[in-house]
Every structure is written in C-alpha cells, then in structure tokens.
Motif scaffolding. Structure first.
Motif, short mmCIF file in Angstrom:
data_model
loop_
_atom_site.label_atom_id
_atom_site.label_comp_id
_atom_site.label_asym_id
_atom_site.label_seq_id
_atom_site.Cartn_x
_atom_site.Cartn_y
_atom_site.Cartn_z
N MET A 147 0.85 -1.19 0.00
CA MET A 147 0.00 0.00 0.00
C MET A 147 0.88 1.24 0.00
O MET A 147 1.70 1.42 0.91
N ALA A 148 0.74 2.08 -1.01
CA ALA A 148 1.60 3.26 -1.15
C ALA A 148 0.96 4.48 -0.49
O ALA A 148 -0.25 4.65 -0.50
N THR A 149 1.79 5.31 0.11
CA THR A 149 1.34 6.57 0.69
C THR A 149 1.51 7.68 -0.32
O THR A 149 2.55 7.78 -0.98
N HIS A 150 0.48 8.51 -0.47
CA HIS A 150 0.53 9.60 -1.43
C HIS A 150 0.56 10.94 -0.70
O HIS A 150 0.10 11.06 0.43
N TYR A 151 1.12 11.94 -1.37
CA TYR A 151 1.22 13.28 -0.81
C TYR A 151 0.69 14.28 -1.83
O TYR A 151 0.70 14.04 -3.03
N TRP A 152 0.24 15.42 -1.31
CA TRP A 152 -0.19 16.49 -2.19
C TRP A 152 1.01 17.07 -2.93
O TRP A 152 2.08 17.23 -2.34
N ALA A 153 0.82 17.40 -4.19
CA ALA A 153 1.87 18.07 -4.93
C ALA A 153 2.14 19.43 -4.30
O ALA A 153 1.21 20.15 -3.94
N VAL A 154 3.39 19.79 -4.17
CA VAL A 154 3.76 21.02 -3.47
C VAL A 154 3.10 22.24 -4.10
O VAL A 154 2.59 23.13 -3.42
N GLN A 155 3.07 22.29 -5.44
CA GLN A 155 2.53 23.46 -6.10
C GLN A 155 1.03 23.62 -5.88
O GLN A 155 0.48 24.69 -6.09
N GLY A 156 0.37 22.55 -5.46
CA GLY A 156 -1.07 22.64 -5.22
C GLY A 156 -1.43 22.98 -3.79
O GLY A 156 -2.60 23.07 -3.44
N MET A 157 -0.43 23.16 -2.93
CA MET A 157 -0.69 23.40 -1.52
C MET A 157 -0.64 24.88 -1.15
O MET A 157 -0.72 25.23 0.01
N THR A 158 -0.51 25.76 -2.13
CA THR A 158 -0.48 27.18 -1.81
C THR A 158 -1.84 27.69 -1.35
O THR A 158 -1.94 28.64 -0.60
N ASP A 159 -2.90 27.04 -1.80
CA ASP A 159 -4.25 27.46 -1.43
C ASP A 159 -5.15 26.23 -1.31
O ASP A 159 -6.04 26.01 -2.13
N PRO A 160 -4.93 25.38 -0.30
CA PRO A 160 -5.65 24.12 -0.21
C PRO A 160 -7.13 24.33 0.12
O PRO A 160 -7.51 25.30 0.77
N LEU A 161 -7.98 23.41 -0.35
CA LEU A 161 -9.40 23.41 -0.01
C LEU A 161 -9.62 22.67 1.29
O LEU A 161 -8.91 21.71 1.60
N VAL A 162 -10.61 23.10 2.05
CA VAL A 162 -10.92 22.47 3.33
C VAL A 162 -12.32 21.89 3.26
O VAL A 162 -13.27 22.58 2.89
N LEU A 163 -12.46 20.60 3.59
CA LEU A 163 -13.76 19.94 3.64
C LEU A 163 -13.92 19.24 4.98
O LEU A 163 -12.95 18.68 5.51
N PRO A 164 -15.12 19.22 5.55
CA PRO A 164 -15.35 18.49 6.80
C PRO A 164 -15.14 16.99 6.61
O PRO A 164 -15.42 16.46 5.52
N SER A 165 -14.68 16.32 7.63
CA SER A 165 -14.43 14.88 7.53
C SER A 165 -15.72 14.10 7.30
O SER A 165 -15.69 12.99 6.78
N THR A 166 -16.87 14.67 7.69
CA THR A 166 -18.15 13.97 7.50
C THR A 166 -18.45 13.73 6.03
O THR A 166 -19.22 12.84 5.70
N VAL A 167 -17.86 14.52 5.14
CA VAL A 167 -18.09 14.31 3.70
C VAL A 167 -17.60 12.92 3.31
O VAL A 167 -18.27 12.20 2.58
N ALA A 168 -16.42 12.55 3.80
CA ALA A 168 -15.86 11.23 3.48
C ALA A 168 -16.44 10.15 4.38
O ALA A 168 -16.68 9.02 3.94
N ASP A 169 -16.71 10.48 5.64
CA ASP A 169 -17.16 9.47 6.59
C ASP A 169 -18.59 9.04 6.35
O ASP A 169 -18.93 7.87 6.53
N ARG A 170 -19.45 9.99 5.94
CA ARG A 170 -20.87 9.70 5.93
C ARG A 170 -21.57 9.94 4.60
O ARG A 170 -22.62 9.36 4.33
N CYS A 171 -21.03 10.78 3.75
CA CYS A 171 -21.79 11.24 2.58
C CYS A 171 -21.33 10.71 1.23
O CYS A 171 -22.03 10.88 0.23
N LEU A 172 -20.15 10.09 1.16
CA LEU A 172 -19.62 9.68 -0.14
C LEU A 172 -20.51 8.68 -0.84
O LEU A 172 -20.67 8.72 -2.06
N ARG A 173 -21.10 7.76 -0.09
CA ARG A 173 -21.91 6.71 -0.72
C ARG A 173 -23.15 7.30 -1.40
O ARG A 173 -23.54 6.85 -2.47
N MET A 174 -23.75 8.31 -0.77
CA MET A 174 -25.00 8.85 -1.32
C MET A 174 -24.79 10.06 -2.23
O MET A 174 -25.67 10.41 -2.99
N ALA A 175 -23.62 10.71 -2.14
CA ALA A 175 -23.38 11.91 -2.93
C ALA A 175 -23.13 11.55 -4.39
O ALA A 175 -22.44 10.58 -4.70
#
Length: 318
Positions: A1-29
């Motif tokens: 299992m490989a670990t991935h990282y964000w590309a440095v150039q994309g981290m100047t203005d990262p987006l923020v999402l609540p963890s509930t989006v992945a924990d609870r909503c991905l299946r129905m979204a």
C-alpha cells in the motif's frame, strides 16, 4: 500500500472539507454534489448559483439542488444573508458541542425541578432509562441551543417513530431543525408532516423502480415533487427513469428530476407527448470551450486539443 502526498505546487491554497463528507456522505453523494461542494469551498463558502453554474457547466437550479443536498446532510449551513440577495454566505457545520459536566447537570436539576419531569417523559418515549451522557446532551440542547422542552419531546417522538431511538441521531436531528428555525410546536409539526409525505412518495418510487436501497431525504423530496406537486403518473416516471438510465448508465434522481421538470413546464403529461429527443438533451462535448460565459473547465475539450497537438522540434540555434 503506497502513501501519497499532495503536490507542493497545489498546496499554496488548499481546499478544506469536513471529515463527514468522506465518513458519511460519499456513498449517497453524486458527482454533481461533490463538484458543487468543491466549488463552494474554493469560493470561501460564498454562494452564487449563477457563478457556480458557469464554472461547472450546470444551470443555477441544478447548482441550488446540489447545495440543498449538503444543507440536508448538515455539512453546510446558511449564514446571515448579506446585503446582496443574489449572493449567499454559507458557513461550515457547527463546531463540536461543549456539553455540561456531571456537577453542572446536578446544579441545573436543583435550580430547575421540572427538568426531572422532562427526563421522565423522555425515558417513557424512548422506552429506556436516561443515563448521564444522554442527560448532558438533552441539557445542552435546551440550555445552550435554546430548544423548548416540548419541542424537543416532539422531535424525540418523531425519531422513535422512524426507528432511530438513539441520542446521537436525536442530537443531530435537533441541531439540524434548530438551524432551520424549527423551534415551535407548529413549525415542527408541519415539518414532520412534510417528511412523512416525502417518505410515502419515496416508498412508492422505490417500489416502482425496484431500487436496491432507500432514497435519502433530498431524493424523497424529489419523489414527492414528481408525484404530488407535478402529478406525474407512475408510467411517466418510469419513462423518465429509463431515459436517465440510458444516458447515464445508472439511477440518477437529479437527472430524472430535470427530465420531469422540463416535461411539466411543456405540458408533457402522457407518454405520447414525450418529445422526439426523449427528454433532457445530453451535454455536447467541448461546448464550454466555445462559450465565453463558461469558466473553461472543460476537460473533454482539453483532451481533444491535447490529442491534436504535435510538437515542433527545431535544430539548436534556429
């Protein structure tokens, strides 16, 4: 299992999402739901349906429907309306509650003797004793959130009636309804009747289309609109679902909703009146690249240009 990282150039203005989006909503979204949420986060939670539609190649109404999904899920809430009514400030979900400790609960009970009677009513409705953790949650909803006891009892009764007699769900339900300003007996009763109507419509659609899993709340609202508001027959809904499945390859309630919305606007109420194009026209590839009002986020057009590109090599010094 490989670990991935964000590309440095994309981290100047990262987006923020609540963890509930992945924990609870991905299946129905659906795809459109996630696109709208990402766009909203990128816009610092300032909502403009027209701008969102231009950026994503959707209509403002489609964007509004996607936003309603996240409002229903409790991922975002609407802040106070700004002066410009065309733009809505949307805030992230409320922070984790700070609930009273044992000593604070006991002190409140001494100062408010009726709270013990309230707990007895809750225990009778839920059919079990109320422990300290649940008592602290109820006190938080009354004393901090500001819900009247009779309204909270009504909400608990509704949660029990749909088979969700646990305090975690009751807390989420109460906070969601408080955000919608459902803080009176009359408002809560009207909302419960609305939810019951939506559920009846959802049950009919689930049986009619033989769906593998239940519809969620926004989809249940769509079902009620199809049957109750627009008055479509089951045969027409089956036609729309078949067209949506043919064009997308799966059950897409939002797509069906757009088909039926068009039919309703054009007076198409029987199968023989369905237009020749079937329903809702498919998007043409590359349309955003030729439309100056679009944002240019057309990956199909970009891929076509990339395939046509042929690099020109020159000798050194030319």
């Amino acid at each position: 299992m490989a670990t991935h990282y964000w590309a440095v150039q994309g981290m100047t203005d990262p987006l923020v999402l609540p963890s509930t989006v992945a924990d609870r909503c991905l299946r129905m979204a659906e795809k459109a739901h996630l696109q709208v949420l990402l766009w909203l986060s990128h816009q610092r939670m300032v909502w403009d349906a027209t701008a969102c539609g231009h950026a994503l190649g959707m209509t403002p109404d489609e964007c509004e429907q996607c936003l309603q999904f996240w409002l229903q899920q409790g991922v975002v809430t609407v802040a106070d309306a700004p002066a410009d009514s065309s733009v809505t400030a949307v805030s992230a979900a409320r922070p984790a509650p700070v609930k009273p400790r044992v000593q604070e609960v006991l002190q409140y009970q001494q100062q408010h003797p009726h709270f013990a009677d309230f707990l007895q009513h809750v225990s009778a409705i839920m059919g079990k004793a109320i422990g300290h953790a649940d008592t602290a949650t109820l006190l938080y909803l009354i004393d901090t959130v500001g819900l009247p006891e009779n309204v909270l009892l009504q909400e608990i009764g509704y949660a029990v009636s749909i088979g969700k007699a646990n305090m975690r769900y009751i807390e989420k339900l109460a906070l969601d309804w408080a955000d919608k300003e459902l803080t009176t007996i009359e408002a809560v009763e009207e909302h419960i009747h609305q939810l019951e109507r939506w559920q009846k419509a959802a049950d009919r659609i689930e049986k009619l289309l033989q769906l593998p899993r239940p519809l969620n709340t926004p989809q249940s609202e769509m079902a009620d609109r199809w049957l109750g508001v627009w008055g479509f027959s089951e045969a027409m809904i089956q036609k729309a679902a078949a067209i949506a499945n043919e064009n997308t390859g799966k059950f897409q309630p939002a797509y069906i909703d757009r088909i039926l919305e068009r039919w309703h606007a054009e007076g198409v109420d029987t199968p023989d009146k369905i237009p020749a194009d079937g329903a809702y026209p498919r998007k043409k590839k590359g349309v955003q690249a030729t439309n100056p009002e679009k944002s240019g986020l057309d990956t199909d057009s970009f891929d076509q240009q990339l395939q046509r590109y042929r690099p020109k090599f020159t000798s050194k010094g030319e």
